[in-house]
Design an enzyme around this catalytic site. Structure first.
Site, mmCIF file in Angstrom:
data_model
loop_
_atom_site.group_PDB
_atom_site.id
_atom_site.type_symbol
_atom_site.label_atom_id
_atom_site.label_comp_id
_atom_site.label_asym_id
_atom_site.label_seq_id
_atom_site.Cartn_x
_atom_site.Cartn_y
_atom_site.Cartn_z
ATOM 1 N N CYS A 1 1.973 0.911 -8.508
ATOM 2 C CA CYS A 1 3.109 1.413 -7.734
ATOM 3 C C CYS A 1 4.369 1.568 -8.573
ATOM 4 C CB CYS A 1 3.379 0.486 -6.547
ATOM 5 S SG CYS A 1 3.633 -1.243 -7.014
ATOM 6 N N GLY B 1 0.822 -1.199 0.000
ATOM 7 C CA GLY B 1 0.000 0.000 0.000
ATOM 8 C C GLY B 1 0.858 1.250 0.000
ATOM 9 N N SER C 1 2.840 4.717 1.873
ATOM 10 C CA SER C 1 3.794 4.898 2.972
ATOM 11 C C SER C 1 3.114 5.395 4.246
ATOM 12 C CB SER C 1 4.904 5.867 2.549
ATOM 13 O OG SER C 1 4.372 7.131 2.195
ATOM 14 N N LYS C 2 2.015 6.135 4.113
ATOM 15 C CA LYS C 2 1.306 6.618 5.304
ATOM 16 C C LYS C 2 0.793 5.446 6.133
ATOM 17 C CE LYS C 2 -2.633 9.441 6.798
ATOM 18 N NZ LYS C 2 -3.786 10.287 6.350
ATOM 19 N N VAL C 3 0.103 4.522 5.485
ATOM 20 C CA VAL C 3 -0.397 3.348 6.189
ATOM 21 C C VAL C 3 0.759 2.418 6.558
ATOM 22 C CG1 VAL C 3 -1.954 1.365 6.065
ATOM 23 C CG2 VAL C 3 -2.631 3.539 5.048
ATOM 24 N N GLY C 4 1.797 2.393 5.720
ATOM 25 C CA GLY C 4 2.969 1.590 6.030
ATOM 26 C C GLY C 4 3.573 1.959 7.377
ATOM 27 N N GLU D 1 5.637 -3.204 1.012
ATOM 28 C CA GLU D 1 5.680 -2.957 -0.427
ATOM 29 C C GLU D 1 4.923 -1.663 -0.681
ATOM 30 O OE1 GLU D 1 7.280 -4.549 -2.789
ATOM 31 O OE2 GLU D 1 8.065 -6.157 -1.540
#
Length: 486
Positions: free
Chosen positions: A249, A192, A194-197, A214
């Site tokens: 992505c 997903g 980077s914020k949720v990562g 990822e």
């Protein structure tokens, strides 16, 4: 939330019991699940394509080529190589541990969580599961609620094709995902943004759970002036609009070329887009729609930015009711505009110009490290410089996006674009613990100098052994201590 937590915990505990029983460890079990996934992809192709059409209006060709066939390839590659991957790897032993043998054993991690993305909702759900199963783990899969048709289909199909006591699908939105992340897993695999990562990583840190992230980023395309322009334009367009309308992505996020070459590249891209999607691309059946109104409005906001609106050189049409945005080219947008500060993830493609092609490196390196970087050139020296000076998850010369089709290559990011990698053997490794095993097969070969009470004579022997002195090794092997018997 309490109900979601209870359901997540129940799913996790059932799988933990199955894993503890040893059910997932034999090669025969792993092979049976992989064959089940192969059958699912073949027998349910029409249903999968219909779900992808419902979620994204994804063309059947893209659904098959970019999702179903890649899952099939992953399964077949894993089946072909599974026993080799599982086999312990013999490694050299040391004279210091004589007599002994040494090996590296591939050990399943346990019960793992896979949280997948909406843009390739079949591929990005099943591909990590292939690696997790091949490595002998039990799996909880959380498909993206943003692609509800595919999520529902996976929840229906997986129990019919794989062992439901070891592979579970948990549907839902943020409450269900949060409930899953609150639990302790043996690994979390997230695809997903980077914020949720960062959120996933913060939950994982509470339990010291390892993660694969990822993510994405702004994937650059550098175009030199010595290329076959028409072929380059087709390959850029295929990687951008032919991959879920830029909602990928590894989609080209922006182009960098020289001021003198930009007009030629722009005209070539216009011709290619006209041929691909016709004069009214909003009606083209070969172009995916934007996933939902939130993303549509975000993309319209990027185009409507007062610093960008006047830079549209081609396209720009949109249909809010149908959630469609035409392929759009923008020329020389400001580097500090919103469209150049965030991953676009849609059908907009800015073209940035520089005086000399070598100046493109500074543009790229002023941003976070991308998941992929592309260079079109016939200059071998420029290729070498690009490979040396640009840090990216992956890199392609003279094409876009196709590196993920090679199962011998790792697929993953670096820095802001992610951590960890998968595909092929790298998928197996992502869900495996490499356990060091040293076997001293007998109780002979006692080096008494290693034991207390320590003496200068013992230290002298040990120094010699560690330095590879033959005489010291003989002394150690026959049990010399330089003094009384230990």
């Amino acid at each position: 939330m309490d109900a979601a937590v209870a359901a997540a915990a129940e799913a996790r505990e059932r799988l933990r019991a199955s894993f503890a029983s040893g059910r997932t460890r034999p090669a025969a079990w792993r092979e049976a699940q992989l064959r089940g996934l192969l059958r699912m992809a073949a027998e349910m192709e029409d249903d999968i394509c219909a779900a992808l059409r419902a979620d994204l209006a994804k063309p059947q060709t893209e659904s098959y080529v970019h999702e179903i066939s890649l899952v099939t390839t992953s399964c077949k590659f894993a089946l072909k190589n599974l026993k080799k991957w599982m086999k312990p790897q013999k490694v050299p032993s040391r004279l210091l541990t004589f007599p002994s043998t040494a090996r590296v054993a591939a050990e399943p991690l346990g019960v793992v969580l896979v949280v997948s993305a909406w843009n390739y909702p079949f591929l990005l759900a099943i591909d990590p599961v292939v690696g997790a199963i091949a490595a002998g783990n039990a799996v909880v899969l959380k498909p993206s609620e943003v692609a509800p048709a595919t999520s529902s289909l996976l929840a229906d199909l997986l129990p019919r094709y794989v062992d439901a006591s070891c592979v579970r699908v948990v549907q839902g939105g943020i409450p269900e995902t949060t409930a899953l992340l609150e639990l302790k897993w043996d690994k979390i695999f997230y695809t997903g943004n980077s914020k949720v990562g960062r959120i996933v990583m913060s939950y994982a840190a509470k339990h010291l759970t390892p993660v694969v992230l990822e993510l994405g980023g702004k994937c650059p395309v550098v175009v030199d002036s010595n290329v076959n322009l028409h072929v380059a334009a087709k390959r850029i367009a295929a990687g951008k609009w032919g991959c879920n309308s830029g909602q990928a992505c590894i989609s080209p996020d922006y182009i960098v070329t020289t001021k003198s070459f930009a007009p030629k590249l722009l005209e070539s891209l216009k011709k290619v887009l006209g041929k691909f999607y016709g004069q009214d691309p909003l009606r083209s059946p070969d172009l995916s729609r934007i996933v939902n109104s939130n993303h549509f409005n975000r993309l319209r906001g990027l185009m409507d930015d007062e610093t960008v609106a006047g830079k549209i050189a081609f396209g720009g049409q949109s249909d809010e009711q149908q959630l469609r945005i035409a392929p759009t080219l923008l020329l020389d947008v400001p580097l500090d505009s919103a469209i150049m500060k965030e991953e676009i993830f849609g059908p907009l493609l800015p073209i940035i110009t520089v005086d000399k092609i070598g100046e493109s490196f500074a543009v790229i390196n002023s941003m976070t490290k991308p998941l992929a970087a592309y260079l079109f050139t016939n200059d071998s020296r420029l290729k070498q410089q690009f490979e040396r000076d640009i840090s990216a998850g992956g890199m392609i010369f003279n094409d876009t996006g196709i590196h993920l089709t090679n199962p011998h290559l790792p697929f993953g990011g670096v820095g802001e674009s992610g951590m960890g990698a998968y595909h092929g053997a790298f998928s197996f490794d992502a869900f495996t613990h490499r356990k060091a095993v040293l076997d001293r097969s007998s109780f002979l070969g006692e080096a008494r100098a290693r034991y207390p009470p320590y003496t200068p004579a013992k230290l002298s022997i040990l120094r010699g052994v560690l330095k590879g002195n033959p005489m010291a090794m003989v002394q150690a092997a026959v049990g010399c201590t330089g003094g009384r018997r230990a």
